[in-house]
Design a protein around this motif. Structure first.
Motif, mmCIF file in Angstrom:
data_model
loop_
_atom_site.group_PDB
_atom_site.id
_atom_site.type_symbol
_atom_site.label_atom_id
_atom_site.label_comp_id
_atom_site.label_asym_id
_atom_site.label_seq_id
_atom_site.Cartn_x
_atom_site.Cartn_y
_atom_site.Cartn_z
ATOM 1 N N VAL A 1 14.909 37.435 64.057
ATOM 2 C CA VAL A 1 16.183 36.707 64.146
ATOM 3 C C VAL A 1 17.276 37.626 64.664
ATOM 4 O O VAL A 1 18.117 37.222 65.490
ATOM 5 C CB VAL A 1 16.560 36.118 62.774
ATOM 6 C CG1 VAL A 1 17.981 35.555 62.808
ATOM 7 C CG2 VAL A 1 15.573 35.034 62.361
ATOM 8 N N LEU A 2 17.294 38.910 64.175
ATOM 9 C CA LEU A 2 18.290 39.877 64.650
ATOM 10 C C LEU A 2 18.179 40.058 66.157
ATOM 11 O O LEU A 2 19.184 40.114 66.869
ATOM 12 C CB LEU A 2 18.102 41.218 63.936
ATOM 13 C CG LEU A 2 18.492 41.279 62.457
ATOM 14 C CD1 LEU A 2 18.205 42.670 61.884
ATOM 15 C CD2 LEU A 2 19.969 40.940 62.267
ATOM 16 N N LYS A 3 16.942 40.150 66.635
ATOM 17 C CA LYS A 3 16.752 40.281 68.087
ATOM 18 C C LYS A 3 17.209 39.024 68.823
ATOM 19 O O LYS A 3 17.770 39.087 69.923
ATOM 20 C CB LYS A 3 15.284 40.567 68.406
ATOM 21 C CG LYS A 3 14.833 41.968 68.031
ATOM 22 C CD LYS A 3 13.442 42.264 68.577
ATOM 23 C CE LYS A 3 13.038 43.700 68.330
ATOM 24 N NZ LYS A 3 11.760 44.038 68.988
ATOM 25 N N THR A 4 16.980 37.852 68.181
ATOM 26 C CA THR A 4 17.353 36.588 68.810
ATOM 27 C C THR A 4 18.864 36.478 68.986
ATOM 28 O O THR A 4 19.347 35.956 70.003
ATOM 29 C CB THR A 4 16.842 35.405 67.966
ATOM 30 O OG1 THR A 4 15.422 35.517 67.812
ATOM 31 C CG2 THR A 4 17.185 34.070 68.620
ATOM 32 N N ILE A 5 19.619 36.999 68.008
ATOM 33 C CA ILE A 5 21.077 36.861 68.083
ATOM 34 C C ILE A 5 21.732 38.001 68.853
ATOM 35 O O ILE A 5 22.958 38.117 68.863
ATOM 36 C CB ILE A 5 21.696 36.759 66.679
ATOM 37 C CG1 ILE A 5 21.425 38.049 65.879
ATOM 38 C CG2 ILE A 5 21.172 35.539 65.935
ATOM 39 C CD1 ILE A 5 22.075 38.052 64.499
ATOM 40 N N GLY A 6 20.923 38.880 69.459
ATOM 41 C CA GLY A 6 21.504 39.853 70.374
ATOM 42 C C GLY A 6 21.260 41.315 70.065
ATOM 43 O O GLY A 6 21.694 42.185 70.840
ATOM 44 N N PHE A 7 20.575 41.652 68.975
ATOM 45 C CA PHE A 7 20.282 43.060 68.685
ATOM 46 C C PHE A 7 19.220 43.563 69.661
ATOM 47 O O PHE A 7 18.203 42.902 69.890
ATOM 48 C CB PHE A 7 19.763 43.225 67.250
ATOM 49 C CG PHE A 7 20.856 43.318 66.214
ATOM 50 C CD1 PHE A 7 21.230 44.547 65.688
ATOM 51 C CD2 PHE A 7 21.522 42.171 65.778
ATOM 52 C CE1 PHE A 7 22.228 44.637 64.725
ATOM 53 C CE2 PHE A 7 22.524 42.251 64.833
ATOM 54 C CZ PHE A 7 22.879 43.485 64.307
ATOM 55 N N SER A 8 19.452 44.703 70.230
ATOM 56 C CA SER A 8 18.478 45.287 71.158
ATOM 57 C C SER A 8 17.319 45.897 70.384
ATOM 58 O O SER A 8 17.392 46.081 69.159
ATOM 59 C CB SER A 8 19.152 46.370 72.009
ATOM 60 O OG SER A 8 19.563 47.458 71.191
ATOM 61 N N ASP A 9 16.247 46.217 71.129
ATOM 62 C CA ASP A 9 15.112 46.885 70.488
ATOM 63 C C ASP A 9 15.551 48.210 69.866
ATOM 64 O O ASP A 9 15.157 48.561 68.745
ATOM 65 C CB ASP A 9 14.009 47.144 71.516
ATOM 66 C CG ASP A 9 13.334 45.850 71.963
ATOM 67 O OD1 ASP A 9 13.498 44.835 71.264
ATOM 68 O OD2 ASP A 9 12.654 45.872 73.010
ATOM 69 N N GLY A 10 16.376 48.959 70.599
ATOM 70 C CA GLY A 10 16.882 50.224 70.070
ATOM 71 C C GLY A 10 17.768 50.030 68.857
ATOM 72 O O GLY A 10 17.757 50.854 67.930
ATOM 73 N N GLY A 11 18.540 48.957 68.829
ATOM 74 C CA GLY A 11 19.401 48.682 67.678
ATOM 75 C C GLY A 11 18.594 48.393 66.428
ATOM 76 O O GLY A 11 18.937 48.848 65.330
ATOM 77 N N VAL A 12 17.524 47.619 66.580
ATOM 78 C CA VAL A 12 16.650 47.320 65.437
ATOM 79 C C VAL A 12 15.976 48.600 64.944
ATOM 80 O O VAL A 12 15.869 48.850 63.732
ATOM 81 C CB VAL A 12 15.600 46.258 65.822
ATOM 82 C CG1 VAL A 12 14.573 46.084 64.706
ATOM 83 C CG2 VAL A 12 16.283 44.933 66.120
ATOM 84 N N LEU A 13 15.512 49.425 65.883
ATOM 85 C CA LEU A 13 14.901 50.707 65.509
ATOM 86 C C LEU A 13 15.892 51.571 64.723
ATOM 87 O O LEU A 13 15.547 52.171 63.700
ATOM 88 C CB LEU A 13 14.429 51.438 66.765
ATOM 89 C CG LEU A 13 13.743 52.787 66.558
ATOM 90 C CD1 LEU A 13 12.582 52.953 67.545
ATOM 91 C CD2 LEU A 13 14.706 53.952 66.724
ATOM 92 N N ALA A 14 17.146 51.609 65.196
ATOM 93 C CA ALA A 14 18.166 52.422 64.522
ATOM 94 C C ALA A 14 18.463 51.895 63.131
ATOM 95 O O ALA A 14 18.684 52.678 62.184
ATOM 96 C CB ALA A 14 19.434 52.453 65.356
ATOM 97 N N LEU A 15 18.445 50.565 62.944
ATOM 98 C CA LEU A 15 18.707 49.990 61.628
ATOM 99 C C LEU A 15 17.636 50.388 60.617
ATOM 100 O O LEU A 15 17.938 50.728 59.475
ATOM 101 C CB LEU A 15 18.791 48.465 61.725
ATOM 102 C CG LEU A 15 20.111 47.876 62.247
ATOM 103 C CD1 LEU A 15 19.984 46.364 62.394
ATOM 104 C CD2 LEU A 15 21.264 48.226 61.302
ATOM 105 N N VAL A 16 16.388 50.348 61.039
ATOM 106 C CA VAL A 16 15.294 50.704 60.132
ATOM 107 C C VAL A 16 15.361 52.198 59.778
ATOM 108 O O VAL A 16 15.189 52.589 58.614
ATOM 109 C CB VAL A 16 13.929 50.353 60.752
ATOM 110 C CG1 VAL A 16 12.797 50.841 59.853
ATOM 111 C CG2 VAL A 16 13.824 48.856 60.968
ATOM 112 N N LEU A 17 15.618 53.040 60.777
ATOM 113 C CA LEU A 17 15.748 54.472 60.497
ATOM 114 C C LEU A 17 16.950 54.752 59.588
ATOM 115 O O LEU A 17 16.888 55.617 58.703
ATOM 116 C CB LEU A 17 15.896 55.248 61.807
ATOM 117 C CG LEU A 17 14.644 55.392 62.658
ATOM 118 C CD1 LEU A 17 14.964 56.132 63.962
ATOM 119 C CD2 LEU A 17 13.546 56.141 61.900
ATOM 120 N N ALA A 18 18.057 54.024 59.799
ATOM 121 C CA ALA A 18 19.239 54.207 58.961
ATOM 122 C C ALA A 18 18.954 53.799 57.523
ATOM 123 O O ALA A 18 19.444 54.428 56.575
ATOM 124 C CB ALA A 18 20.400 53.395 59.523
#
Length: 386
Positions: A294-311
């Motif tokens: 869903v995060l990717k669907t609303i505009g989060f990039s692949d790198g943004g999702v990766l950064a969220l999990v690492l954070a």
């Protein structure tokens, strides 16, 4: 910072799992901080014993006595302001569990050399007036509830009396304080009079275990050490001279390669917590696959999702790590007050930097695989899971 509420919410999605993981991290970093602080001390970096004092022992071992006739030669060395001698007594107070360091010294020489030890003039006069008199550090006196005037019975494991008995008795006439940074080293000691001890012991008269040299200039410690050892080179009384810090560390190191032991324990702790935290992060990402889609669907990039999990992994490790390090500081403070006869162990900047690097490294190791999985997630396949 705008994503912090999101990270905080996902972290506490499974409260019980997060709590237990944080407790594991806290325990791990409590051990890590304590062990690394001890490792730093045994490496010689955080020990701050009296810089102006050198210890002279027999080259073979400090258990081999040196004759008192060396005193005038040591006093004549340029840069040496005072010299005292000391002999380890090795007594036990009432029970073998009540061991503490005792040393036979000359009171006048002890006072001139151990300037950090503060004994009142009245108590010092009482010490010099009675052959059976003794003084003790305040920490030691508080440990056993001693007060001025008490008679202290000691059973020496090394030095029997001339009649074969090992029961010695001393009168406590003074309690001293120590102003040095690592004062617990001396405040856990008891000092008796050398003349009484030397005349009363069954063997070994005229010898001292070590000499203590107080220097007028601490910066000349290395030069004076070489000069002392050169003075007695190729003689029956060859010496090994070192700073008080090095002498104390070498004494402790006789227990074994403590650096290797402590480092091994640290690695084992780190590996264990790596497995626990890694499992937590893997489960957390697996449960949220549709949400990540869903995060990717609303505009989060692949790198943004990766950064969220690492954070999220970093937040988890930092929370547990900081709690553990703060507890280790408190634990080290408690240990410093215990009458165990070792210098205080401090969690200095190097220990905190090591802990910070461990938090970052742990977060990267436990978060990278779940983060890559989230990054490469297919939106269609992930939503189909829902």
């Amino acid at each position: 910072m705008k994503y912090f509420p999101l990270l905080w919410a996902t972290l506490w999605r499974r409260k019980a799992r997060t709590v237990f993981t944080l407790l594991s991290l806290t325990a791990a970093f409590l051990l890590l901080g304590t062990l690394q602080a001890a490792n730093a001390m045994f490496s010689g970096g955080s020990l701050n014993l009296s810089a102006p004092i050198l210890i002279v022992q027999a080259r073979v071992s400090f258990t081999q006595p040196l004759p008192l006739r060396l005193l005038p030669q040591l006093e004549a060395i340029p840069g040496v302001s005072s010299v005292s001698h000391s002999q380890f007594f090795g007594g036990v107070y009432k029970d073998v569990k009540n061991f503490f360091p005792q040393f036979a010294v000359n009171p006048e020489r002890w006072r001139k050399t151990s300037l950090e030890c503060h004994l009142s003039d009245e108590q010092f006069q009482a010490w010099t007036a009675s052959r059976t008199a003794a003084v003790a550090g305040r920490q030691l006196a508080e440990r056993f509830g001693w007060k001025i005037g008490d008679r202290i019975p000691l059973t020496s494991q090394i030095w029997p009396l001339k009649d074969g008995s090992r029961a010695w008795t001393f009168d406590l006439v003074g309690i001293f304080d120590d102003s040095s940074k690592d004062s617990c080293v001396r405040q856990g000691n008891m000092y008796i009079r050398y003349d009484y001890f030397d005349e009363g012991r069954q063997f070994g008269q005229g010898g001292a275990g070590i000499y203590l040299l107080r220097l007028s200039d601490p910066n000349r410690a290395e030069a004076v050490s070489r000069q002392v050892d050169a003075l007695f080179e190729n003689s029956p009384d060859e010496t090994k001279t070192q700073t008080e810090k090095d002498f104390t560390l070498n004494f402790v190191r006789q227990l074994g390669n403590l650096n290797l032991i402590l480092s091994g324990i640290t690695v084992a702790v780190f590996f264990s917590i790596l497995l626990v935290t890694g499992n937590t992060m893997s489960q957390a990402v697996r449960e949220r696959i549709p949400e990540l889609a869903v995060l990717k669907t609303i505009g989060f990039s692949d790198g943004g999702v990766l950064a969220l999990v690492l954070a999220e992994a970093l937040l988890l490790c930092v929370l547990g790590g900081l709690a553990g390090m703060l507890l280790s500081v408190a634990a080290l403070d408690i240990i410093a007050k215990l009458p165990i006869g070792i210098p205080p162990i401090d969690a200095d900047l190097r220990v905190w930097l090591f802990a910070a690097a461990s938090m970052l490294g742990l977060a990267l190791l436990v978060g990278i695989l779940p983060a890559l999985r989230a990054k490469n997630l297919s939106i269609i396949e992930a939503l189909a899971v829902r």
